[in-house]
Design a protein around this motif. Sequence first.
Motif, mmCIF file in Angstrom:
data_model
loop_
_atom_site.group_PDB
_atom_site.id
_atom_site.type_symbol
_atom_site.label_atom_id
_atom_site.label_comp_id
_atom_site.label_asym_id
_atom_site.label_seq_id
_atom_site.Cartn_x
_atom_site.Cartn_y
_atom_site.Cartn_z
ATOM 1 N N SER A 496 0.822 -1.212 0.000
ATOM 2 C CA SER A 496 0.000 0.000 0.000
ATOM 3 C C SER A 496 0.855 1.260 0.000
ATOM 4 O O SER A 496 0.409 2.318 -0.448
ATOM 5 C CB SER A 496 -0.936 0.010 1.212
ATOM 6 N N LYS A 497 2.092 1.157 0.495
ATOM 7 C CA LYS A 497 2.974 2.320 0.551
ATOM 8 C C LYS A 497 4.200 2.164 -0.352
ATOM 9 O O LYS A 497 5.141 2.953 -0.287
ATOM 10 C CB LYS A 497 3.418 2.579 1.996
ATOM 11 N N THR A 498 4.181 1.134 -1.197
ATOM 12 C CA THR A 498 5.305 0.869 -2.098
ATOM 13 C C THR A 498 4.885 1.159 -3.529
ATOM 14 O O THR A 498 3.841 0.698 -3.986
ATOM 15 C CB THR A 498 5.768 -0.592 -1.973
ATOM 16 N N ALA A 499 5.702 1.928 -4.220
ATOM 17 C CA ALA A 499 5.387 2.328 -5.591
ATOM 18 C C ALA A 499 6.665 2.355 -6.416
ATOM 19 O O ALA A 499 7.770 2.114 -5.917
ATOM 20 C CB ALA A 499 4.710 3.698 -5.600
ATOM 21 N N LEU A 509 15.267 9.904 -6.343
ATOM 22 C CA LEU A 509 14.089 9.146 -6.744
ATOM 23 C C LEU A 509 12.926 10.085 -7.022
ATOM 24 O O LEU A 509 12.623 10.976 -6.223
ATOM 25 C CB LEU A 509 13.701 8.147 -5.655
ATOM 26 N N LYS A 510 12.265 9.868 -8.163
ATOM 27 C CA LYS A 510 11.115 10.665 -8.572
ATOM 28 C C LYS A 510 9.896 9.758 -8.640
ATOM 29 O O LYS A 510 9.901 8.739 -9.327
ATOM 30 C CB LYS A 510 11.383 11.305 -9.936
ATOM 31 N N TYR A 511 8.848 10.132 -7.931
ATOM 32 C CA TYR A 511 7.651 9.294 -7.834
ATOM 33 C C TYR A 511 6.992 9.097 -9.193
ATOM 34 O O TYR A 511 6.777 10.048 -9.944
ATOM 35 C CB TYR A 511 6.658 9.936 -6.869
ATOM 36 N N VAL A 512 6.681 7.830 -9.524
ATOM 37 C CA VAL A 512 5.959 7.487 -10.747
ATOM 38 C C VAL A 512 4.584 6.925 -10.411
ATOM 39 O O VAL A 512 3.584 7.273 -11.020
ATOM 40 C CB VAL A 512 6.759 6.472 -11.597
ATOM 41 N N GLY A 513 4.520 6.023 -9.427
ATOM 42 C CA GLY A 513 3.244 5.441 -9.018
ATOM 43 C C GLY A 513 3.174 3.968 -9.349
ATOM 44 O O GLY A 513 4.168 3.249 -9.320
ATOM 45 N N ARG A 532 12.831 1.751 -9.956
ATOM 46 C CA ARG A 532 12.934 0.847 -8.815
ATOM 47 C C ARG A 532 11.742 1.045 -7.893
ATOM 48 O O ARG A 532 11.053 2.075 -7.940
ATOM 49 C CB ARG A 532 14.236 1.074 -8.046
ATOM 50 N N LEU A 533 11.504 0.045 -7.047
ATOM 51 C CA LEU A 533 10.475 0.158 -6.026
ATOM 52 C C LEU A 533 11.051 0.843 -4.793
ATOM 53 O O LEU A 533 12.225 0.675 -4.463
ATOM 54 C CB LEU A 533 9.946 -1.219 -5.635
ATOM 55 N N ALA A 534 10.221 1.620 -4.140
ATOM 56 C CA ALA A 534 10.604 2.227 -2.868
ATOM 57 C C ALA A 534 9.362 2.330 -2.000
ATOM 58 O O ALA A 534 8.247 2.499 -2.500
ATOM 59 C CB ALA A 534 11.230 3.604 -3.077
ATOM 60 N N THR A 535 9.577 2.213 -0.706
ATOM 61 C CA THR A 535 8.479 2.279 0.256
ATOM 62 C C THR A 535 8.561 3.586 1.031
ATOM 63 O O THR A 535 9.603 3.923 1.588
ATOM 64 C CB THR A 535 8.540 1.093 1.234
ATOM 65 N N ASP A 536 7.466 4.322 1.020
ATOM 66 C CA ASP A 536 7.389 5.592 1.743
ATOM 67 C C ASP A 536 6.442 5.420 2.919
ATOM 68 O O ASP A 536 5.227 5.336 2.743
ATOM 69 C CB ASP A 536 6.890 6.698 0.806
ATOM 70 N N THR A 604 -5.597 18.447 7.053
ATOM 71 C CA THR A 604 -5.142 17.082 6.785
ATOM 72 C C THR A 604 -4.378 17.069 5.468
ATOM 73 O O THR A 604 -4.889 17.540 4.445
ATOM 74 C CB THR A 604 -6.330 16.115 6.695
ATOM 75 N N VAL A 605 -3.156 16.539 5.494
ATOM 76 C CA VAL A 605 -2.312 16.465 4.298
ATOM 77 C C VAL A 605 -1.953 15.004 4.052
ATOM 78 O O VAL A 605 -1.522 14.294 4.966
ATOM 79 C CB VAL A 605 -1.029 17.308 4.458
ATOM 80 N N THR A 606 -2.130 14.561 2.802
ATOM 81 C CA THR A 606 -1.871 13.172 2.424
ATOM 82 C C THR A 606 -0.832 13.133 1.317
ATOM 83 O O THR A 606 -0.885 13.935 0.377
ATOM 84 C CB THR A 606 -3.163 12.500 1.927
ATOM 85 N N ASP A 607 0.129 12.201 1.423
ATOM 86 C CA ASP A 607 1.107 12.063 0.341
ATOM 87 C C ASP A 607 0.674 10.957 -0.619
ATOM 88 O O ASP A 607 -0.353 10.294 -0.415
ATOM 89 C CB ASP A 607 2.525 11.842 0.886
ATOM 90 N N ASN A 608 1.446 10.755 -1.683
ATOM 91 C CA ASN A 608 1.073 9.791 -2.719
ATOM 92 C C ASN A 608 1.131 8.346 -2.246
ATOM 93 O O ASN A 608 0.590 7.456 -2.912
ATOM 94 C CB ASN A 608 1.971 9.977 -3.945
ATOM 95 N N ALA A 609 1.787 8.101 -1.111
ATOM 96 C CA ALA A 609 1.839 6.750 -0.554
ATOM 97 C C ALA A 609 0.713 6.503 0.442
ATOM 98 O O ALA A 609 0.623 5.411 1.007
ATOM 99 C CB ALA A 609 3.193 6.512 0.114
ATOM 100 N N GLY A 610 -0.120 7.503 0.670
ATOM 101 C CA GLY A 610 -1.239 7.340 1.592
ATOM 102 C C GLY A 610 -0.926 7.696 3.027
ATOM 103 O O GLY A 610 -1.785 7.530 3.910
#
Length: 620
Positions: A496-499, A509-513, A532-536, A604-610
């Motif tokens: 759920s937090k890995t993209a 690292l630049k977020y792709v999704g 690559r995969l990364a977990t936020d 409330t602030v949400t990032d792309n990893a939820g």
Amino acid sequence: MAQAQMVSRYPQNYFMYPINPGQATSLTGNMGELRTNHYHGGLDIRTGWASGLPVYAAADGYVQRVEVDTRGYGNVIYLRHPNGLTTVYAHLQEFSEPLAEYVRSRQYERETFEIDLFPNKNEINFKKGEVIAISGNTGGSGGPHLHFEIRDSLNNILNPMLFGFKEITDTQRPYFGKMAIKTLDINARVNDAFGRAEFFTKRIDQDEYAIAKPVKVHGKIGVEVVVRDRINNGSQRAGITCLEVRLDGREVFYHSLETFHFDESGTINVLIDYEHYRISGERFQRCYLADGHPEKPERDDDKMGYITIKDTLPHTLMISAWDANRNGTHLNVMLQGANPKPNLKLAPVLGVLKPRLQKHQLFENTLKMSVLNSKKDFLTLFSGKKQFRVPLSYVKEKEAVFLWDMRRGLPDSVRSDTVTLYRFHFKQVIPPNKSLQFLLGALRLQTKQIVLFDTLYLEMQHNEPEGTITINNPLIPLISAMKLGFKPVKEVFDRSKTAVYMETFSKKLKYVGGIWEGDAISFMTKSLGRFRLATDSIPPKIKPAVISRNAIRVHIYDNLSGIKSFRAMLNGQWLLMTYEHKQNLLFAEPRQKGMPLSGDFVLTVTDNAGNITEIKRNIQ
């Protein structure tokens, strides 16, 4: 264009200048200027390095569209006029009434800051000369200014310089910086070498530039130039309107940016030498058409810009550039036809040194391999079950250069004597304007029909220990996104937090999704390179600056995946907050005078990893 047709398409004195009308203006950008991933449409008008100038309606009209965007045009108005043309005003700080309340009320109705609205015809009207907005620095703007466009009914962007604005003075000519010549087939040479050669230009007269010495050429070549325009009291790096190339007096190439459709803006990456731009930051404009250029199917063969010289005679090359006011400049080059005289003498090599592939690079359909410490005048190249003897082409500065036509087969590896120099990862040839689905073990790739500007020799590599997949490199531009997918070897504990993230040149690292489908993840990308995969798992940060009855100002940050959304509530009701991403700033003011911001405030602030961060304050 005939004068009558010119006046009809570009009515003179119909439009009023939108900033400081009647005063001499200064421009920071013009129509057709080469920008990152797009042609610049319209004009960038200076506002004295500050926001807050009144922006005037250029003519009577109604608001056809109004948008609030964190990036791009920011706050923008599209004003439709009785003559069928539309004027566009972008990067605005705020809208004038009644438009401001129209936008604000719908933001509250839909509970969103970003919004794109299309009012009914004549619902919101402005008269010529009325203040429609205040200039600003919103969206993707790099500094306070007004971006101003004129479009026709088909969404073609027209050059505002052609509408007779007396506030603009342009008597300066374009100028040439550098020129480059690139070999376009395996037998071509420039000064007895294969590849790309650059040359500095020299100004001869006010409208003439030249290259100091004749350039020896042979075979099929293409020319590239760095050419810009100057505007009086304005930009010295502006764009040109028209480019023409003549060989021995015969036109072989032309390019015009008097007008272009808004959706065609991204084709800049096939007009410039994109690979060189990504490496050096210099935008060389191609004077020839790549395979995937949208104009190629309609262009006559003798106007493609390809130059083929196989004789030993001198040839005159003249490249001419004009701006919108027909100020012109010419670059004259002497091309000397010359049969190649390659140096085939290998440099002496100490016995202990092994041959090494110094560099390999693709030029169109030719793979150039430069080898140090070569003791043999040939390489052995393996392609599938076949092997080929690749002869030495020439020696330059101790490097032995070998050339391979990729259309003969995709190389798997190359060897010098008993030493394997390199193992390639070529998998497939993808022509432009073709769809493709390709599988390689746990990797899969899918493209739409129109995704490539030029033929792509697909390279794919899955580094399981590092957990990376590499698809060619970021030096290759794409028209549209392609779909990639892979199944990671290592176990992912929190999907759920890995993209998917893309590695930049600086290893950031630049977020792709991505979307997880069982044990595999798929994602869309408009850039090639290493992923690559990364977990936020770290939530965003909120740093309050001011929280009071008169204003709320907070800064928001995220360490990896980036901010996805924010939501503010005041006494249980949604509160409009403006987001300025360049400053990582959220701010709000009372909706009406005399109604302070008071009570229970929740952000409330949400990032792309939820990941979610929330702050609560009671405003007294």
